[in-house]
Design an enzyme around this catalytic site. Structure first.
Site, short mmCIF file in Angstrom:
data_model
loop_
_atom_site.label_atom_id
_atom_site.label_comp_id
_atom_site.label_asym_id
_atom_site.label_seq_id
_atom_site.Cartn_x
_atom_site.Cartn_y
_atom_site.Cartn_z
N PRO A 11 0.53 -0.98 0.39
CG PRO A 11 0.41 -1.22 2.62
CD PRO A 11 1.21 -2.06 1.43
CG MET A 12 3.59 2.04 -1.71
SD MET A 12 4.73 2.42 -2.99
CE MET A 12 3.50 0.78 -4.22
CB CYS A 94 1.79 4.81 7.41
SG CYS A 94 2.14 6.18 6.92
N GLY A 228 7.35 -2.45 -2.63
CA GLY A 228 6.89 -1.39 -3.12
C GLY A 228 7.07 -0.58 -4.15
#
Length: 329
Positions: A11-12, A94, A228
């Site tokens: 997830p980015m 994060c 990623g």
């Protein structure tokens, strides 16, 4: 059915939106795809259910949630499951200031009992699997001490799959971008966690830039590899051969030129619904990275896709730079 997470795209934020995931899915049928992080307050208090929209073709696809309130995360997990996601993932990695101010993301590494409470509530509310993505520690924590204790705590709450970004997060003094590069990688600690928790599905994340690297981690016994930035910037290198090499499927590598042609109907639908071309093509810039014609491909799309009226014909024009160079080779 639980997705096979032998390979996943991380997830980015601002990158792995639904257009990006649609593109990636055309290149690999089996790689697990993740959404950008969606906060539980946005869904539960803000009613922003449009953030859950995705294309059926994206399966297997996981929803990543950010939050720290167990009951609110439980509601968000239920919304995600009802929307059809194959997995619900809790972000404990994060490092951004915005995330810290909401008391979620990497700062939660300091509160494993709260994470466990959140996970237990999400598991109780969700018919699909709840997983965790974490760092090896934050700030002055000693990863070899805090990471096993953290994993033990979330395992006791019922979590069976953990993705570990093999870097610390520094909550003060480093930007989110710097947190992706500056803290040193500790792959060995992640491998040690697999040895310590053999019954858990452990995926490794952080700095992995090729399928060769992914295969080496899998060969050493890890259950999954999460890629990623390399999957975003050089998607063909990571995804085109993933189904054959990682998942053992008898299929030919995806051809990025064919992928572009497959994107055209999707682009037309998006434009017909009022969308803009560059919302999709920004994710396609790296398709031909390292190949002849790649620079002209990127330039044509970068300069033209935001112009009023830009449509599929621009993609076809950009593609001629690549096919002409390929034919001449």
């Amino acid at each position: 059915m639980t997705p096979d997470a032998r390979l996943s795209v991380a997830p980015m934020m601002d990158w792995t939106d639904r257009h990006c995931r649609y593109l990636h899915r055309l290149m690999s049928r089996h790689t697990l795809l993740y959404t950008e992080m969606v906060t539980s307050p946005a869904l539960v208090r803000g009613g922003a259910l449009h953030l859950l929209e995705f294309n059926p073709e994206e399966h297997p696809v996981a929803l990543q949630l950010g939050g720290s309130d167990p009951s609110e995360l439980a509601q968000a997990a239920r919304l995600g499951a009802d929307a059809g996601y194959d997995e619900i993932n809790l972000n404990v990695g994060c490092p951004s200031d915005r995330v810290q101010s909401g008391t979620f993301g990497a700062v939660l590494m300091k509160s494993p009992d709260l994470v466990a409470e959140c996970c237990a509530a999400m598991i109780a509310a969700s018919p699909v699997e709840v997983t965790v993505k974490c760092r090896i520690g934050v700030d002055d924590q000693e990863p070899s001490e805090v990471l096993p204790a953290f994993i033990e705590t979330v395992r006791a709450a019922g979590v069976t799959r953990v993705s570990i970004h093999a870097r610390k997060a520094w909550l003060q003094g480093l930007s989110p971008k710097e947190n992706r590069d500056i803290p040193p990688l500790d792959y060995e600690l992640v491998h040690q966690m697999k040895a310590a928790f053999p019954e858990l599905h452990i995926s490794i994340n952080g700095g992995i830039g090729s399928l060769d690297e992914a295969e080496s981690h899998l060969a050493r016994g890890l259950d999954g590899v999460m890629v990623g930035r390399a999957a975003y910037h050089t998607p063909t290198d990571i995804l085109a051969e993933a189904d054959a090499r990682i998942f053992g499927m008898d299929v030919a590598p995806a051809d990025p030129v064919e992928t572009c042609h497959q994107m055209l109907p999707y682009i037309e639908r998006h434009l017909g619904a009022g969308g803009k071309l560059n919302q999709i093509t920004r994710h396609m810039l790296g398709l031909f990275a390292g190949k002849p014609g790649a620079r002209a491909w990127r330039r044509t799309l970068s300069e033209g896709a935001s112009r009023k009226g830009a449509g599929p014909e621009l993609v076809e024009a950009a593609l001629t730079h690549v096919t002409t160079a390929r034919d001449a080779a």
